[in-house]
Write an enzyme that holds these catalytic residues in place. Structure first.
Site, PDB file in Angstrom:
ATOM      1  N   GLU A  96      60.076 -33.280 -38.991  1.00 30.59           N
ATOM      2  CA  GLU A  96      60.897 -32.207 -38.380  1.00 30.59           C
ATOM      3  C   GLU A  96      60.495 -32.029 -36.914  1.00 30.59           C
ATOM      4  OE1 GLU A  96      59.919 -29.015 -37.419  1.00 30.59           O
ATOM      5  OE2 GLU A  96      57.861 -28.925 -38.118  1.00 30.59           O
ATOM      6  N   CYS A  98      55.364 -20.483 -39.010  1.00 32.70           N
ATOM      7  CA  CYS A  98      55.561 -20.014 -40.378  1.00 32.70           C
ATOM      8  C   CYS A  98      54.790 -20.858 -41.389  1.00 32.70           C
ATOM      9  CB  CYS A  98      57.047 -20.004 -40.735  1.00 32.70           C
ATOM     10  SG  CYS A  98      57.838 -21.627 -40.670  1.00 32.70           S
ATOM     11  N   ASN A  99      54.476 -22.095 -41.027  1.00 30.54           N
ATOM     12  CA  ASN A  99      53.817 -22.988 -41.982  1.00 30.54           C
ATOM     13  C   ASN A  99      52.354 -23.276 -41.674  1.00 30.54           C
ATOM     14  OD1 ASN A  99      55.838 -23.430 -43.863  1.00 30.54           O
ATOM     15  ND2 ASN A  99      56.811 -24.995 -42.604  1.00 30.54           N
ATOM     16  N   LYS A 112      64.393 -20.593 -31.786  1.00 32.01           N
ATOM     17  CA  LYS A 112      64.830 -21.977 -31.948  1.00 32.01           C
ATOM     18  C   LYS A 112      65.216 -22.289 -33.398  1.00 32.01           C
ATOM     19  CE  LYS A 112      62.141 -23.643 -28.006  1.00 32.01           C
ATOM     20  NZ  LYS A 112      61.012 -24.492 -27.551  1.00 32.01           N
ATOM     21  N   THR A 113      64.466 -21.717 -34.353  1.00 29.79           N
ATOM     22  CA  THR A 113      64.791 -21.981 -35.759  1.00 29.79           C
ATOM     23  C   THR A 113      66.164 -21.428 -36.112  1.00 29.79           C
ATOM     24  OG1 THR A 113      62.455 -21.974 -36.397  1.00 29.79           O
ATOM     25  CG2 THR A 113      64.069 -21.611 -38.141  1.00 29.79           C
ATOM     26  N   HIS A 130      44.658 -35.433 -36.082  1.00 27.42           N
ATOM     27  CA  HIS A 130      45.381 -34.337 -36.721  1.00 27.42           C
ATOM     28  C   HIS A 130      46.410 -33.741 -35.764  1.00 27.42           C
ATOM     29  CE1 HIS A 130      46.154 -30.887 -39.310  1.00 27.42           C
ATOM     30  NE2 HIS A 130      46.001 -30.126 -38.241  1.00 27.42           N
TER      31      HIS A 130
END
Length: 429
Positions: free
Chosen positions: A112, A50-51, A190-191, A97
């Site tokens: 997170e 999502c990000n 999972k979220t 990265h």
């Protein structure tokens, strides 16, 4: 082999662009095939959350322009619009990265843990599609090891601060006593599992879980004494819930403005708290315009998350140092592997010269030649052939001013400083 990472994330692109660049599970196999063909990369992996959406490529260092055009075309976007939000990392910076991403150092919520699992899933999917080889496999495995070390040796993962936690935290602004509220969770990944956990800890006791697969919804709902339903049943239950949190991989909205309007008429101004964590979005943006509906997207959670970031900044500095150590370790491994490959090639060439000279000597012996003469000829021929090409290259490098090559030769063979009286002339080499 060059490593190139291209992507967009929550810092470089709004949710409207991120949802258009997200890869759906149904198109992943197609994406891998097209990506490798368009980029010329020998290995590839795709991370889509999502990000962020990121592409990891091993192969040609100049593939970025071609990948940008492919990415825009695959998602029916203008390449110029996408380029403004795109970042590109190469080689050591690309390694750093990936490790920062795995450790949660590049996440909206600092530290997170969900991204670690998402990166592991991305690696597994790339392997499943035959898109990885020894290079990316080694990089992913080393990255996972560094991320685990960071979790173990720093406080980066202490205190629950995730998108799921932030969503539940915001619900307290609407409902002071959440034990009286019923929650509808859309999705069963999972979220949403983490959302359910945080809601239960906040006092919510009444759960509905809606999912495309009923069995998966029932399993998650059953953990908290709730009920599982399929997505098509959502409108029939919408009137009875107060909290709606959604996170699916659906390419189209699941909950529309019309369904929410109809439910509101029966609720007598009881408010809705809704959070759409999905990218692409599960809840139509127009729902936010309705009275008594508080709708938030992942971008709206930023201010809650920023409060949690401050508590982890010290741990983040420690984690950054571990990442730098991890990068150096990986680069040392690559250099060692390169040295092994070069030494194998060097040995094969020497063995070929040896075998050729030995065969020549054996033929001479079979033809009755003097053994001592043959042995001396073998030693002289082998020495000349082994030293000829290195001697040529050392002389060439020296005339070009690259005197360090001579120093390397001395170091390799542990030679003393040159003595003018013992210099071997080129004719003798």
């Amino acid at each position: 082999m060059a490593l190139v990472t291209l992507g967009i994330n929550h810092r470089t692109a709004p949710v409207e662009l991120r949802e258009r660049i997200a890869f759906t599970p149904e198109r992943m196999s197609e994406a891998f095939a097209e990506l490798r063909a368009a980029s010329g990369a020998s290995e590839a992996a795709i991370l889509s959350t999502c990000n962020r959406t990121e592409l990891y490529l091993a192969g040609d260092d100049d593939c970025a322009p071609a990948v940008l055009r492919w990415l825009a075309g695959f998602h029916n976007l203008d390449a110029a619009d996408l380029e403004e939000a795109l970042y590109v990392h190469r080689d050591a910076e690309a390694v750093r990265h990936m490790m920062r991403v795995a450790a949660g150092l590049d996440s909206m919520v600092l530290g997170e843990p969900q991204i670690f699992g998402q990166l592991k899933d991305a690696y597994a999917l790339a392997k499943e599609n035959g898109a990885t080889g020894s290079f990316l496999s080694r990089l992913f495995e080393h990255t996972f090891s560094v991320a685990k070390r960071i979790r173990t040796h720093t406080a980066i993962g202490e205190n629950p601060v995730s998108v799921a936690y932030a969503a539940v935290n915001m619900a307290h602004h609407i409902f002071s006593d959440m034990s009286r509220n019923r929650a509808l969770l859309v999705g069963a990944g999972k979220t949403i599992e983490l959302v359910a956990q945080h809601l239960a800890e906040a006092g919510v006791k009444d759960f509905l879980v809606a999912n495309r697969t009923l069995e998966r919804a029932q399993v998650l709902a059953g953990t908290y004494g709730g009920k599982g339903i399929v997505l098509s049943e959502i409108p029939g239950h919408l009137t009875d819930v107060d909290i709606v949190i959604s996170s699916t991989a659906s390419p189209l909205p699941i909950l529309g403005k019309g369904a929410v309007e109809r439910a509101l008429k029966k609720r007598k101004r009881r408010p809705y708290f809704m959070v759409d964590i999905a990218v692409p979005r599960d809840i139509e943006p127009e729902v936010a315009s309705l009275d008594d509906v508080y709708l938030y997207t992942v971008d709206d959670l930023r201010h809650v998350i920023e409060e949690n970031i401050r508590s982890r900044e010290g741990a983040a500095r420690e984690a950054e140092n571990l990442v730098l150590d991890g990068v150096q370790d990986f680069l040392r491994q690559l250099r060692a592997l390169d040295a092994v490959s070069t030494l194998k090639q060097f040995r094969r060439r020497a063995e070929t010269l040896r075998d050729n000279e030995t065969e020549k000597a054996l033929r001479a012996l079979r033809n009755g030649a003097d053994p001592e003469t043959v042995l001396r000829g073998l030693a002289r021929g082998l020495t000349n052939k082994l030293l000829h090409e290195p001697s040529v290259q050392v002389r060439k490098a020296t005339t070009e001013g690259r005197t360090e090559v001579t120093e390397w030769l001395r170091e390799l063979h542990q030679l003393d400083a040159l003595d003018a009286d013992t210099v071997t002339t080129p004719e003798k080499l």
